[in-house]
Motif scaffolding. Sequence first.
Motif, PDB file in Angstrom:
ATOM      1  N   ASP A 108     139.260 132.030  34.872  1.00  0.00           N
ATOM      2  CA  ASP A 108     138.326 131.691  35.942  1.00  0.00           C
ATOM      3  C   ASP A 108     137.188 130.813  35.448  1.00  0.00           C
ATOM      4  N   ASN A 109     136.796 130.968  34.176  1.00  0.00           N
ATOM      5  CA  ASN A 109     135.670 130.190  33.656  1.00  0.00           C
ATOM      6  C   ASN A 109     135.904 128.686  33.782  1.00  0.00           C
ATOM      7  N   THR A 112     135.713 129.602  45.780  1.00  0.00           N
ATOM      8  CA  THR A 112     134.481 129.999  45.081  1.00  0.00           C
ATOM      9  C   THR A 112     133.869 128.736  44.486  1.00  0.00           C
ATOM     10  N   VAL A 150     125.530 141.884  35.094  1.00  0.00           N
ATOM     11  CA  VAL A 150     125.488 140.420  35.096  1.00  0.00           C
ATOM     12  C   VAL A 150     126.151 139.867  33.845  1.00  0.00           C
ATOM     13  N   ARG A 199     129.842 139.238  33.762  1.00  0.00           N
ATOM     14  CA  ARG A 199     130.333 138.083  34.532  1.00  0.00           C
ATOM     15  C   ARG A 199     130.389 136.825  33.686  1.00  0.00           C
ATOM     16  N   HIS A 224     133.380 135.007  35.598  1.00  0.00           N
ATOM     17  CA  HIS A 224     132.923 134.980  36.988  1.00  0.00           C
ATOM     18  C   HIS A 224     131.515 134.389  37.043  1.00  0.00           C
ATOM     19  N   TYR A 225     131.420 133.096  36.785  1.00  0.00           N
ATOM     20  CA  TYR A 225     130.112 132.457  36.681  1.00  0.00           C
ATOM     21  C   TYR A 225     129.355 132.459  38.004  1.00  0.00           C
ATOM     22  N   ASN A 226     130.075 132.538  39.124  1.00  0.00           N
ATOM     23  CA  ASN A 226     129.393 132.548  40.414  1.00  0.00           C
ATOM     24  C   ASN A 226     128.492 133.764  40.571  1.00  0.00           C
ATOM     25  N   LEU A 227     128.799 134.848  39.886  1.00  0.00           N
ATOM     26  CA  LEU A 227     128.002 136.071  39.994  1.00  0.00           C
ATOM     27  C   LEU A 227     126.988 136.216  38.872  1.00  0.00           C
ATOM     28  N   VAL A 228     126.904 135.206  38.000  1.00  0.00           N
ATOM     29  CA  VAL A 228     125.857 135.211  36.974  1.00  0.00           C
ATOM     30  C   VAL A 228     124.529 134.779  37.590  1.00  0.00           C
ATOM     31  N   ASP A 279     126.861 131.464  46.638  1.00  0.00           N
ATOM     32  CA  ASP A 279     128.024 132.341  46.746  1.00  0.00           C
ATOM     33  C   ASP A 279     127.905 133.131  48.030  1.00  0.00           C
ATOM     34  N   THR A 317     134.342 143.310  28.488  1.00  0.00           N
ATOM     35  CA  THR A 317     134.683 143.921  29.767  1.00  0.00           C
ATOM     36  C   THR A 317     135.484 145.198  29.588  1.00  0.00           C
TER      37      THR A 317
END
Length: 264
Positions: free
Chosen positions: A36-37, A76, A140, A143, A147-151, A189, A262
Motif C-alpha cells: 500500500d505504501n 484512497t 498512528v 500506519r 497506510h499513509y492516509n491515516l498517518v 481521507d 504491526t
Amino acid sequence: MSRAATLAAFAGLAILQTWPLARHLDTHLPGLGLGDNVSFAWNLWWMREAVAAPARTFFSSPIVFAPLGAPLVLHTHTAALAWIGATLLSHLSVVSAQNVLLIASLALNGWSVFLLTRMVTGHGPASFMAGAIFLVSPVVGARLMGHYNLVAVWPLVFACLAFIAWWRRLDRVSGIALGLAAGALPFCDYYLSVYFLVFAIVYGAATAVRVGLKRTRRSGTVLSFASAALAVAAAAAAAAIAVASTDVIVVMGVRVTARSPTNR
C-alpha cells in the motif's frame, strides 16, 4: 514555549521517531515491503501529472484499466497531501516529497493536539505532553507501515479545534474557519469526515448536558500513583522489548512474539 518553538520540537520528535528515514528521503519508503505504501507515492505522481496537464483531472485516470480508464473518487487518493507534494514540494522527487509529507504530518499531529489541548485546558506543559504522546502513539505509528492516509490526522484535529472555537464564539470568522477545515477533510481521507461528525455530535451533547463529579483528595492521590506506576511499567516493558535479542518472549508460560511493528 512559543508556538513556533513547540512546532520545531515536534518536528525533531517526528524525525527521531522515523529515523533513519530522514537520511534516505530519496531512496526508501517506510513499510515491510512494496504494498500500500507505493500506492500513495503513485497518488503524488498522478497529482503532478494532473497539475501539469490542465485537461486532466486527478479524480479520473485513463491509464488505470486502460483503455477504458477508471474514476478515482472512491480511491484512497489523499488528494490534499498529493496536491502539496505536486506544488509546494514539486522540486523534490516523488519519493522524497512523500517522505517529507509523512514526517511533517507526524509533527503536525503533535502540534495540532498541543493547540487543541491548550485551548481546552489552558495548561501548557500538559498540552505539550498530550501532543508528544499523540505524535508517537502506536495507533498512528503502525500506519507508517503502509497506510499513509491515516498517518495525517492533523486535519481532523484542526477541524475539531475550529469546531470548538466556533461553538464558543458563534461568529462569522470562526464559522468560515470551521467550514474550510471541515470541507478539507474529504480531500485528506473520507474516514476523517466521519470521525469529525462523531466528534461534533458528542462534543455538542457533552456541553449541553453537564454531569458534576466530585473527587476526594485521597482517591485522586491513589489514582495518580496508580497511573504513574502503570506508565513506568509500560515504559520498562517497551525498553525490554527494544533491547531484547529475540523476538519471542515467554511470560508465565505464555509466548509473546514481536516480529514486526504491526506484530503480524
